[in-house]
Design an enzyme around this catalytic site. Structure first.
Site, PDB file in Angstrom:
ATOM      1  N   GLY A 209       0.871  -1.170  -0.022  1.00  0.00           N
ATOM      2  CA  GLY A 209       0.087  -0.115   0.159  1.00  0.00           C
ATOM      3  C   GLY A 209       0.810   1.083   0.178  1.00  0.00           C
ATOM      4  O   GLY A 209       0.451   2.390  -0.286  1.00  0.00           O
ATOM      5  N   TYR A 210       2.060   1.290   0.301  1.00  0.00           N
ATOM      6  CA  TYR A 210       2.899   2.348   0.217  1.00  0.00           C
ATOM      7  C   TYR A 210       3.257   2.965  -1.261  1.00  0.00           C
ATOM      8  O   TYR A 210       3.811   2.275  -2.081  1.00  0.00           O
ATOM      9  CB  TYR A 210       4.245   1.984   0.959  1.00  0.00           C
ATOM     10  CG  TYR A 210       4.340   1.948   2.364  1.00  0.00           C
ATOM     11  CD1 TYR A 210       3.019   1.924   3.266  1.00  0.00           C
ATOM     12  CD2 TYR A 210       5.269   1.711   3.058  1.00  0.00           C
ATOM     13  CE1 TYR A 210       3.150   1.789   4.366  1.00  0.00           C
ATOM     14  CE2 TYR A 210       5.225   1.053   4.395  1.00  0.00           C
ATOM     15  CZ  TYR A 210       3.915   1.347   5.211  1.00  0.00           C
ATOM     16  OH  TYR A 210       3.983   1.016   6.409  1.00  0.00           O
TER      17      TYR A 210
END
Length: 345
Positions: free
Chosen positions: A61-62
């Protein structure tokens, strides 16, 4: 760099871990965190390895997977010298199955992470959040398969409630599956609710705490003080970052920062170094994730190790950061003879 056991496993990790949320800078939230490209990430990894910090934490998700890609390129040719932890379960795609802890999504997520990181195994894989819509048995069986296949070495979770983690541990014990040995959790001098339920659980069950946002979402950097405006460059200016971070009363922050300032003057250390050192002395903490936009910030954070606050200084910070407890914790604190506060093992 001190090496600590991760929970009750035989796996040692450095006291500090570098978080890669500053790699990539894709989207409003992560742009506020930082935007390291491959060249800058390589330099940051170099500095960490020179200091004995060899663990790097990421997540799909980064920056939409870009952080993992950049980390993979930054460690290329030296995979044997580093430890990689990463996470998944948040939405990663538009499909109905592109989210959660189902066998379908975890298989996609883990294989995708391996490809982006340019490796054939992950040292520590963590569920980024609990998925209440997928049977725990399905999730744990899937993860156990990946461990047995050699694609994952150790398992952990992040942002779980106490019952989420305890039920998962009970199921894995019952079935003889690989168990969680780490819990990546929010914990700081201005975020101590972790101590109420999750810390006693961690000590009882041998789950190592991997601390995220140890500086209280950027509020304990030493740049925020009573009567002063926010620094020109701060994630706290961003709406996306403010919504994601925990709400905290200003007066509470100032009270804690006042105590940090006093102890920083006594020790000759910076406010962030004192705040990080306090965490490193807390029960159950195996490693603290630090982040940095610049080399200077990284060097500053690395200065949190190699020394210790005195017992008196720890007590002063404890008092400054104390908050009223919710039920049943305030009631339990009245009976410390049979329910004492956790102490380091």
């Amino acid at each position: 760099m001190e090496q600590r056991f991760l929970g009750r496993s035989g796996f040692r990790v450095p006291a500090l871990t570098l978080g890669t949320g500053t790699f990539g800078g894709k989207g409003d939230l992560f742009k506020a965190w930082g935007g390291s490209d491959v060249a800058h990430a390589k330099r940051m990894v170099d500095i960490c390895l020179d200091a004995g910090l060899n663990m790097f934490d990421s997540a799909d998700g980064y920056s939409g997977g870009l952080a993992e890609e950049i980390l993979g390129q930054a460690i290329a040719g030296r995979r044997d010298k580093v430890l990689i932890s990463t996470k998944a379960t948040f939405r990663f795609g538009e499909g109905a199955n592109d989210v959660g802890s189902s066998r379908w999504h975890l298989t996609q997520a883990i294989d995708g992470a391996l490809q982006r990181l340019g490796t054939d195994y992950i040292d520590l894989f963590q569920l980024h959040a609990f998925d209440a819509k997928t049977p725990i048995e399905e999730t744990l069986a899937t993860l156990d398969d990946f461990v047995r296949a050699g694609k994952i070495r150790y398992l952990g979770v992040s942002n779980f409630s106490g019952w989420h983690l305890m039920k998962s541990l009970a199921v894995s014990e019952k079935q003889g599956w690989s168990r969680y040995v780490a819990h990546q959790a929010y914990y700081s001098l201005i975020g101590r609710s972790f101590e109420w339920e999750l810390m006693p659980l961690a000590l009882d069950q041998g789950v190592g705490t991997v601390v995220w946002s140890p500086l209280g979402w950027g509020r304990l950097t030493g740049k925020i003080r009573r009567g002063q405006p926010l620094p020109e460059v701060s994630r706290l200016h961003g709406e996306a970052s403010n919504k994601a971070g925990p709400p905290i009363d200003d007066e509470y922050i100032y009270r804690v920062v006042d105590a940090l300032d006093e102890i920083a003057a006594e020790t000759g250390k910076s406010v962030p170094q004192v705040a990080l050192n306090w965490l490193l002395q807390r029960p159950s903490v195996s490693t603290v994730i630090i982040g940095a936009r610049t080399e200077e910030q990284l060097h500053q954070n690395l200065g949190a190790v190699g020394w210790n606050l005195t017992a008196e200084q720890v007590a002063q910070l404890d008092a400054a950061s104390a908050t009223p407890l919710a039920y049943p914790y305030f009631h339990q604190r009245n009976f410390t003879e049979r329910n004492p506060f956790p102490v380091a093992l």
